[in-house]
Design a protein around this motif. Sequence first.
Motif, PDB file in Angstrom:
ATOM      1  N   VAL A  11      36.474 -12.313  16.371  1.00 38.60           N
ATOM      2  CA  VAL A  11      36.152 -13.572  15.698  1.00 38.60           C
ATOM      3  C   VAL A  11      34.735 -13.460  15.121  1.00 38.60           C
ATOM      4  CG1 VAL A  11      35.906 -16.073  15.884  1.00 38.60           C
ATOM      5  CG2 VAL A  11      37.590 -14.896  17.307  1.00 38.60           C
ATOM      6  N   THR A  12      34.614 -13.677  13.819  1.00 42.44           N
ATOM      7  CA  THR A  12      33.312 -13.660  13.149  1.00 42.44           C
ATOM      8  C   THR A  12      33.091 -14.986  12.441  1.00 42.44           C
ATOM      9  OG1 THR A  12      33.357 -11.262  12.793  1.00 42.44           O
ATOM     10  CG2 THR A  12      31.903 -12.540  11.363  1.00 42.44           C
ATOM     11  N   VAL A  30      42.065 -10.288  13.511  1.00 40.42           N
ATOM     12  CA  VAL A  30      40.638 -10.435  13.219  1.00 40.42           C
ATOM     13  C   VAL A  30      40.479 -11.749  12.454  1.00 40.42           C
ATOM     14  CG1 VAL A  30      38.676  -9.502  11.918  1.00 40.42           C
ATOM     15  CG2 VAL A  30      40.190  -7.961  13.191  1.00 40.42           C
ATOM     16  N   LEU A  31      39.737 -12.685  13.014  1.00 40.71           N
ATOM     17  CA  LEU A  31      39.548 -13.999  12.396  1.00 40.71           C
ATOM     18  C   LEU A  31      38.136 -14.090  11.831  1.00 40.71           C
ATOM     19  CD1 LEU A  31      40.401 -16.983  11.852  1.00 40.71           C
ATOM     20  CD2 LEU A  31      39.571 -17.519  14.161  1.00 40.71           C
ATOM     21  N   VAL A  32      38.022 -14.494  10.569  1.00 41.91           N
ATOM     22  CA  VAL A  32      36.718 -14.690   9.923  1.00 41.91           C
ATOM     23  C   VAL A  32      36.640 -16.137   9.429  1.00 41.91           C
ATOM     24  CG1 VAL A  32      35.078 -13.845   8.201  1.00 41.91           C
ATOM     25  CG2 VAL A  32      36.835 -12.299   9.098  1.00 41.91           C
ATOM     26  N   LEU A  33      35.641 -16.854   9.893  1.00 44.48           N
ATOM     27  CA  LEU A  33      35.432 -18.249   9.483  1.00 44.48           C
ATOM     28  C   LEU A  33      34.189 -18.306   8.605  1.00 44.48           C
ATOM     29  CD1 LEU A  33      35.875 -19.575  13.102  1.00 44.48           C
ATOM     30  CD2 LEU A  33      37.542 -19.948  11.266  1.00 44.48           C
ATOM     31  N   GLY A  35      31.448 -24.836  18.622  1.00 43.97           N
ATOM     32  CA  GLY A  35      32.530 -24.399  19.509  1.00 43.97           C
ATOM     33  C   GLY A  35      32.742 -22.896  19.484  1.00 43.97           C
ATOM     34  N   VAL A  36      32.796 -22.304  18.275  1.00 41.77           N
ATOM     35  CA  VAL A  36      33.075 -20.859  18.212  1.00 41.77           C
ATOM     36  C   VAL A  36      31.841 -20.053  18.636  1.00 41.77           C
ATOM     37  CG1 VAL A  36      34.920 -21.067  16.500  1.00 41.77           C
ATOM     38  CG2 VAL A  36      32.580 -20.674  15.727  1.00 41.77           C
ATOM     39  N   HIS A  54      31.023 -13.531  16.937  1.00 45.21           N
ATOM     40  CA  HIS A  54      29.954 -12.783  16.265  1.00 45.21           C
ATOM     41  C   HIS A  54      29.492 -13.624  15.070  1.00 45.21           C
ATOM     42  CE1 HIS A  54      27.636  -9.574  14.558  1.00 45.21           C
ATOM     43  NE2 HIS A  54      28.409  -9.511  13.486  1.00 45.21           N
ATOM     44  N   VAL A  55      28.189 -13.879  14.957  1.00 43.98           N
ATOM     45  CA  VAL A  55      27.668 -14.750  13.893  1.00 43.98           C
ATOM     46  C   VAL A  55      26.890 -13.927  12.877  1.00 43.98           C
ATOM     47  CG1 VAL A  55      26.231 -16.760  13.348  1.00 43.98           C
ATOM     48  CG2 VAL A  55      27.515 -16.685  15.507  1.00 43.98           C
TER      49      VAL A  55
END
Length: 327
Positions: free
Chosen positions: A13-14, A100-103, A117-118, A124-125
């Motif tokens: 998760v990024t 793999v999730l990218v927001l 929340g994330v 990973h930011v």
Amino acid sequence: MLHGMAGSDPALVTLVLGDEELLADRAVSGVVAAARAADQAAEVHDLFGGKVDPGELTRLSSPSLFGDRTVLVIRNAQDLGKDVIAEVVAYAGNPSDDTVLVLVHPGGVKGKALVDGVKKAGAHVVTVNKVTKAGERLDFIKSEVKRAGRGIASDAAQALLDAVGHDLRELAAACNQLAFDTHDKTITLEAVARYHKGQAEVSGFTVADSAVEGRLADALEQLRWALGTGTAPVLLVSALAGGLRGLAKVGGAPRNLRGGQLASHLGMPPWKVDRVRRQLNGWGPEGLSRALQAVASADEQVKGGGADPAYALEHAVQTIVASRTGR
């Protein structure tokens, strides 16, 4: 677990956080490229926050029967609904190994519950805030030139910033163009000055004149510069069409008209008539017809029928030059 899988795999998760679009796009592309390097068959879903329905994340992140990896990119994540935000935050705490999730979130208050929340879940930011200070922009120019395998002198970087302005996309385009067109290892102030003296005023009309006069290298260079510095593709198509229509009008005018009479008949200023008459050298009806068809096709592609306006325009310019028989 969350911050990565084996080797150089991307995090599961990024969160790409900030309002500098160019850098956000690059961050997303980097994650997608890393996922595809690890699994060439990875399937990419590019979604927009306002259009993600409850349950969609769960459906798309479900393990594939074939074991292929899925990449989910959610842009404008600030527009996600409350139910979906809750779903995403819960998912970030226990992500699927196959996804793999990218927001992508611009920062600010809207959708802050998602960001908090994330982050708390350990995502990973990547921060991509606006580049606002002159020093930061100069650093950006130097890093762009370095990416292209070149160096740039400090005074040259300042001159480039002064000439192009503050928009990061335009700066990136100018850096890449300069690196492509200069052969020295280090780009100098003289190179920037010479380049911008000749290129700063490039317009669709400049490109059209070069194309109808058969100067292919000049036309393509000017076209790329115009696109790179933000000229709308539709304006470039219009200029190419206008240049060809000018040839057709002057070429088809009655032979007995001269000077002011001809200009009046055509509705063009005398200087323009003289210029177009010189440009007519080498053109015949068949070549002109082919060139006009090529521009009509490019117009259709640029206005939505094709995926790549730059390619369509380059192809049109090449066809125009090839259709001109005289040299």
